[in-house]
Scaffold this motif. Structure first.
Motif, PDB file in Angstrom:
ATOM      1  N   ALA A   1      48.114 -41.970 -10.328  1.00 18.16           N
ATOM      2  CA  ALA A   1      47.022 -42.810 -10.854  1.00 18.16           C
ATOM      3  C   ALA A   1      47.733 -42.659 -12.432  1.00 18.16           C
ATOM      4  O   ALA A   1      48.322 -41.807 -12.368  1.00 18.16           O
ATOM      5  N   LEU A   2      47.099 -43.784 -13.106  1.00 15.02           N
ATOM      6  CA  LEU A   2      47.314 -44.026 -14.200  1.00 15.02           C
ATOM      7  C   LEU A   2      47.172 -42.929 -15.272  1.00 15.02           C
ATOM      8  O   LEU A   2      45.974 -42.360 -15.107  1.00 15.02           O
ATOM      9  N   ASN A   3      47.925 -42.673 -15.944  1.00  9.45           N
ATOM     10  CA  ASN A   3      47.714 -41.096 -16.272  1.00  9.45           C
ATOM     11  C   ASN A   3      47.667 -42.210 -17.717  1.00  9.45           C
ATOM     12  O   ASN A   3      49.117 -42.164 -18.128  1.00  9.45           O
ATOM     13  N   ASN A   4      46.765 -41.703 -18.859  1.00  8.39           N
ATOM     14  CA  ASN A   4      46.418 -41.687 -19.871  1.00  8.39           C
ATOM     15  C   ASN A   4      47.112 -40.559 -21.398  1.00  8.39           C
ATOM     16  O   ASN A   4      46.973 -40.707 -21.593  1.00  8.39           O
ATOM     17  N   GLY A   5      47.415 -39.299 -20.030  1.00  5.86           N
ATOM     18  CA  GLY A   5      48.010 -38.245 -21.025  1.00  5.86           C
ATOM     19  C   GLY A   5      46.715 -37.159 -21.400  1.00  5.86           C
ATOM     20  O   GLY A   5      45.448 -37.554 -20.932  1.00  5.86           O
ATOM     21  N   ARG A   6      47.089 -36.063 -22.203  1.00  7.92           N
ATOM     22  CA  ARG A   6      45.838 -35.524 -21.584  1.00  7.92           C
ATOM     23  C   ARG A   6      44.696 -35.988 -22.849  1.00  7.92           C
ATOM     24  O   ARG A   6      43.484 -35.406 -22.396  1.00  7.92           O
ATOM     25  N   TYR A   7      44.166 -36.351 -23.949  1.00 10.68           N
ATOM     26  CA  TYR A   7      43.664 -36.867 -24.583  1.00 10.68           C
ATOM     27  C   TYR A   7      43.599 -37.888 -24.680  1.00 10.68           C
ATOM     28  O   TYR A   7      43.980 -38.628 -24.787  1.00 10.68           O
TER      29      TYR A   7
ATOM     30  N   THR B   1      41.143 -34.072 -21.470  1.00  8.87           N
ATOM     31  CA  THR B   1      41.490 -34.523 -20.163  1.00  8.87           C
ATOM     32  C   THR B   1      41.505 -33.395 -19.169  1.00  8.87           C
ATOM     33  O   THR B   1      40.373 -32.735 -18.233  1.00  8.87           O
ATOM     34  N   VAL B   2      41.965 -31.925 -19.852  1.00  7.61           N
ATOM     35  CA  VAL B   2      42.124 -30.620 -19.016  1.00  7.61           C
ATOM     36  C   VAL B   2      41.109 -29.760 -18.804  1.00  7.61           C
ATOM     37  O   VAL B   2      40.425 -29.302 -18.002  1.00  7.61           O
ATOM     38  N   SER B   3      40.415 -29.621 -20.266  1.00  9.23           N
ATOM     39  CA  SER B   3      38.808 -28.695 -20.228  1.00  9.23           C
ATOM     40  C   SER B   3      37.808 -29.495 -20.090  1.00  9.23           C
ATOM     41  O   SER B   3      36.635 -28.612 -19.640  1.00  9.23           O
ATOM     42  N   GLY B   4      37.904 -31.072 -19.719  1.00  6.85           N
ATOM     43  CA  GLY B   4      36.843 -31.397 -19.787  1.00  6.85           C
ATOM     44  C   GLY B   4      35.891 -31.920 -21.601  1.00  6.85           C
ATOM     45  O   GLY B   4      34.717 -32.270 -21.195  1.00  6.85           O
ATOM     46  N   GLU B   5      35.839 -31.226 -22.819  1.00  8.60           N
ATOM     47  CA  GLU B   5      35.348 -30.806 -24.082  1.00  8.60           C
ATOM     48  C   GLU B   5      35.773 -32.353 -24.642  1.00  8.60           C
ATOM     49  O   GLU B   5      36.897 -32.842 -24.481  1.00  8.60           O
ATOM     50  N   ALA B   6      34.976 -32.588 -25.095  1.00 11.81           N
ATOM     51  CA  ALA B   6      34.515 -33.697 -26.229  1.00 11.81           C
ATOM     52  C   ALA B   6      34.645 -33.449 -27.477  1.00 11.81           C
ATOM     53  O   ALA B   6      33.748 -32.642 -27.553  1.00 11.81           O
ATOM     54  N   LYS B   7      34.624 -33.991 -28.491  1.00 15.77           N
ATOM     55  CA  LYS B   7      34.847 -33.408 -30.242  1.00 15.77           C
ATOM     56  C   LYS B   7      34.313 -34.954 -30.022  1.00 15.77           C
ATOM     57  O   LYS B   7      35.271 -35.979 -30.333  1.00 15.77           O
TER      58      LYS B   7
END
Length: 96
Positions: free
Chosen positions: A34-40, A63-69
């Motif tokens: 799948a298209l890899n856009n990186g962790r953030y 994208t690892v923890s699902g946390e949004a800031k």
């Protein structure tokens, strides 16, 4: 006579189904990851608070923890004055 027409129609129907299945298998036969856009990943938002007021901003998703800031927020109003409520665009995700 009816039996011959039925067999002919069934033959064309089944042939059409095989063609459709072949196309579906060929379009789905991709072994690339799948298209890899990186962790953030960053995303923008915006909305109105009436006729002549609103806000906009950006947030970062881990994208690892699902946390949004929320990293940037700007509010604008009727008198064309905009107020930057939050601006953490130059900080690392874990810094705030």
């Amino acid at each position: 006579m009816k039996n011959k027409i039925f067999k002919e129609r069934l033959k064309f129907f089944l042939l059409g189904m095989l063609v459709v299945l072949g196309i579906l298998f060929l379009t789905g036969a991709d072994n690339q990851p799948a298209l890899n856009n990186g962790r953030y990943q960053i995303s923008a938002w915006g909305g109105t608070f009436g006729e002549k007021a609103g806000g906009m901003g950006a947030f970062v998703v881990d994208t690892v923890s699902g946390e949004a800031k929320n990293v940037y927020t700007r509010v604008y109003g009727i008198s064309n004055n905009s107020v930057v409520v939050k601006n953490n665009l130059n900080k690392h995700f874990n810094s705030y």
